[in-house]
Design an enzyme around this catalytic site. Structure first.
Site, PDB file in Angstrom:
ATOM      1  N   GLU A   1       0.836  -1.198   0.000  1.00  0.00           N
ATOM      2  CA  GLU A   1       0.000   0.000   0.000  1.00  0.00           C
ATOM      3  C   GLU A   1       0.875   1.253   0.000  1.00  0.00           C
ATOM      4  O   GLU A   1       1.827   1.347   0.777  1.00  0.00           O
ATOM      5  CB  GLU A   1      -0.921  -0.007   1.229  1.00  0.00           C
TER       6      GLU A   1
ATOM      7  N   ARG B   1     -29.512  -6.368   0.451  1.00  0.00           N
ATOM      8  CA  ARG B   1     -28.346  -5.503   0.321  1.00  0.00           C
ATOM      9  C   ARG B   1     -27.874  -5.137   1.717  1.00  0.00           C
ATOM     10  O   ARG B   1     -28.617  -5.234   2.694  1.00  0.00           O
ATOM     11  CB  ARG B   1     -28.683  -4.243  -0.469  1.00  0.00           C
TER      12      ARG B   1
ATOM     13  N   TYR C   1     -28.615  17.467  -9.029  1.00  0.00           N
ATOM     14  CA  TYR C   1     -28.768  16.103  -8.518  1.00  0.00           C
ATOM     15  C   TYR C   1     -28.326  16.085  -7.057  1.00  0.00           C
ATOM     16  O   TYR C   1     -27.386  16.794  -6.673  1.00  0.00           O
ATOM     17  CB  TYR C   1     -27.908  15.160  -9.351  1.00  0.00           C
TER      18      TYR C   1
ATOM     19  N   ASP D   1     -11.325  -0.349  -9.221  1.00  0.00           N
ATOM     20  CA  ASP D   1     -11.274   0.954  -9.882  1.00  0.00           C
ATOM     21  C   ASP D   1     -10.080   1.079 -10.813  1.00  0.00           C
ATOM     22  O   ASP D   1     -10.125   1.832 -11.786  1.00  0.00           O
ATOM     23  CB  ASP D   1     -11.226   2.072  -8.837  1.00  0.00           C
TER      24      ASP D   1
END
Length: 393
Positions: free
Chosen positions: A37, A107, A221, A320
């Site tokens: 990391e 969920r 939004y 990602d």
């Protein structure tokens, strides 16, 4: 991995959610791994803000985690008292009435910091390790050597870049231009709201967990989600119990007047101004934000995956790093978990099946590239459609 290098570990670059999930899956299967990391342990935990939803990838996450960790996921829900099989609403922000309702499904809405801590339990993580380069030598094609900026290096059977949307692994793999993020013509700001039970009650009437919507005239939004409740933030048995929520606004960028202000104070003023025509409960919640609120400029970018040269099957991407996408569909973590599950299956098969002559090199990248490219494009388009149509989450 080939049969000539049975003890070389899988190298995982990035101790984010996807990297940790993959590491847990490999540890569960008894396959050696090393996690590196870039940041310090403290910085890594500090960067795990807000919350995320695990929905269609719950089964994949269960596949990756040991049972004792998976069974604790319900404990780190943002509100463990809720049965989170609720509907998901997209609101008309001028009325707070749902325009679209996505049917209930299983969920878990979990606190990101607590999830990161849970996924990291029992793992050996090497912090403060920034990638400098990697190399697959023609003389040793069954391994990959990774070098860090501090001059140290390590060798493994496979390198998996899970180092986030601005992945150094991806940029080294494809080149700076092809691996660069794509800025989107949308501007976004976000903040945390702290509420007493009385202040939270009007929002809870709309939905106690999360909702999103847009204003039909301004096109602004907004996303709201609960980040913590008294049960998990330690305030339950105190004189001052509180809830924490995540508020995000975004709007299309058409000219410089749509730019995000430079200071927290100006961003907060814009946040409140954008809410002027919201339904009363939403507007009043935003108006209560204190003047010293930290309001983040959230830079919306994506990267649509393309075929990459995986260096003979020794270097790949996940999460990602492989498909940076916007948050409007709420699926990024779920796709990352699906990547981790797929990769772990292929690694385990190569590790245990001598008939796979190429070992790890036989593990395909194509499902990540083809399917995730489609999803990344859909996530990009979701914001443009938000004013008029349903977002499938």
């Amino acid at each position: 991995m080939t049969r000539t290098s049975p003890t070389l570990p899988v190298i995982i670059l990035g101790a984010g959610m996807v990297g940790l999930t993959l590491a847990q899956a490999l540890k569960k299967a008894g396959i050696p791994y090393e996690v590196y990391e870039r940041d310090s342990a403290a910085d890594t935990e500090k960067g795990r803000g807000w919350a995320l939803t695990v929905h269609w990838a719950l089964n994949a996450l269960e596949e990756c985690l040991p049972a004792e960790l998976f069974n604790r996921l319900e404990e780190i829900q943002v509100d463990p008292t809720l049965d989170d099989s609720r509907r998901f609403c997209f609101l008309d922000l001028s009325t707070a009435i749902p325009k679209y309702v996505i049917p209930p499904s299983k969920r878990l809405r979990v606190n990101r910091r607590l999830l990161g801590n849970l996924l990291g339990e029992g793992l050996d993580i090497n912090y403060n390790k920034t990638l400098s380069s990697f190399h697959v030598s023609p003389e040793t094609p069954d391994s990959v050597t990774v070098t860090f900026t501090d001059g140290t290096s390590t060798t493994g059977c496979l390198l998996v870049g899970t180092d986030g949307r601005n992945s150094k692994t991806r940029r080294l793999l494809l080149g700076e231009e092809a691996g660069a993020l794509n800025p989107l013509p949308v501007r976004s700001i976000g903040t945390t709201i702290t509420m007493t039970p009385e202040q939270f009650a009007p929002i809870r009437e709309i939905d106690p967990l999360l909702f999103q919507g847009s204003h039909p005239e301004t096109g602004v939004y907004m996303w709201f989600s609960l980040v913590s409740s008294p049960t998990i933030n330690g305030s339950k048995d105190t004189p001052n119990p509180f809830y924490e929520g995540q508020l995000i606004q975004s709007w299309l960028y058409k000219s410089e007047k749509d730019a995000v202000p430079e200071t927290d104070a100006d961003r907060l003023a814009l946040f409140k101004n954008n809410a002027q025509h919201f339904q009363r409960r939403l507007r009043e919640a935003i108006e209560t934000l204190p003047e010293d609120s930290k309001v983040l400029h959230i830079k919306l970018v994506d990267w649509v995956p393309v075929d990459w040269d995986n260096r003979g099957g020794r270097v790949t991407l996940a999460g990602d790093a492989a498909h940076a996408m916007t948050s409007y569909r709420g699926e990024a973590f779920n796709h990352g978990v699906a990547d981790a599950a797929m990769l772990s299956r292929n690694i385990i098969a190569a590790w245990t099946n001598p008939g796979m002559t190429g070992g790890i090199a036989d593990a395909p990248d194509s499902p990540i590239v083809s399917k995730r490219a489609k999803i990344a494009r859909e996530a990009r388009d979701a914001r443009a459609r938000a004013k008029l149509s349903e977002i499938a989450v």
